[in-house]
Design an enzyme around this catalytic site. Sequence first.
Site, PDB file in Angstrom:
ATOM      1  CD  GLU A 131      -4.665   6.384   2.473  1.00  0.00           C
ATOM      2  OE1 GLU A 131      -4.742   5.511   1.580  1.00  0.00           O
ATOM      3  OE2 GLU A 131      -3.676   6.507   3.225  1.00  0.00           O
ATOM      4  CG  HIS A 164       0.628   6.636   0.284  1.00  0.00           C
ATOM      5  ND1 HIS A 164      -0.225   7.706   0.455  1.00  0.00           N
ATOM      6  CD2 HIS A 164       0.100   5.617   1.014  1.00  0.00           C
ATOM      7  CE1 HIS A 164      -1.217   7.343   1.260  1.00  0.00           C
ATOM      8  NE2 HIS A 164      -1.055   6.083   1.611  1.00  0.00           N
ATOM      9  CB  SER A 199      -2.605  -0.108  -2.721  1.00  0.00           C
ATOM     10  OG  SER A 199      -3.496   0.372  -1.735  1.00  0.00           O
ATOM     11  CG  HIS A 255      -1.598   1.332   1.431  1.00  0.00           C
ATOM     12  ND1 HIS A 255      -2.664   1.765   0.673  1.00  0.00           N
ATOM     13  CD2 HIS A 255      -1.305   2.344   2.280  1.00  0.00           C
ATOM     14  CE1 HIS A 255      -3.003   2.991   1.070  1.00  0.00           C
ATOM     15  NE2 HIS A 255      -2.200   3.369   2.036  1.00  0.00           N
TER      16      HIS A 255
END
Length: 296
Positions: free
Chosen positions: A183, A140, A202, A135
């Site tokens: 997110e 990110h 993700s 993730h």
Amino acid sequence: MNAQPRRVEHLQTDKGSVPVYTTAVVEQPWSTYTREDHATWATLFERQREILVGRAAREFIENQHKFGMTPQAIPKFSDLNRVLKQATGWELIGVEGLLPELTFFDHLANRRFPVTWWIRKPEQIDYISEPDLFHDLFGHVPLLLNPVFADYMQAYGKGGVKAHGIGTEALVNLTRLYWYTVEFGLIRQDDGLRIYGSGIVSSKGDSIHCLESAAPNRIGFDLQRIMRTRYRIDTYQKTYFVIDSYDELIRATEPDFTPLYAQLARSESIPAGAVLPGDDVLQRGTGEGWADNADV
Ligand code: PHE
Ligand code: CO
């Protein structure tokens, strides 16, 4: 031997009881990754790379190529840092997992992005309830190469330090902004609606749901509206907020939030699936399959 993350305590937050790890910055124990760990990376990497064609934001895909991540092996933070540092001055640091809020904000405010060093187990390929290496790195890191988004992340960290000093409610408002942008954000691009949120890119299920499902609402970005809106942590989102550019994010979040927090403290929160008069509704969700248990 596979090294184990050092978990120290469980912390009660607005998201329930969450695991908190030691706050230390750790060297990525790259040589301890097992063949299974590298295989998990490969499976997730190849699957997402395929799913994200035509779904992820243009710059997400472009930047990912610039890092030279491959399915062959879990990347070394030191290799990614060489690219990142000279592009936008950000640096990846290894951590054991979720950090206490203030520690996390302080890292972002100083252009350090904490990356969980361990990767999920094979049985968690489709879903894991806390951030792992896949993730954090796959989700990110690509947008940290984008100068505007990189600045937004730092500004968020500074804003977090400030909100932390103001109080719990301010933090709740700010966390919702992170959730619905960093997110779970969507962006309108020339060729259509695209994903930029890390929690979406993700995850296979989320990547398809956020664009193709008729269930969720898709609503134009509105700072105050977002900061009042509760969200889902254990199901797909009921609402996504759509930006037109990262400039829009920076511009909307530039003003001092202090008076805004005071004003928001006097208004009710909004349920995750609600559509309000005044919303810029791109698509009103059918709500099909929504769980009616509480939003956080
Ligand atoms: N301008 C915000 C404040 O004064 C800080 C911030 C910037 C928050 C970017 C979120 C994102 O608190
Ligand atoms: Co994340």
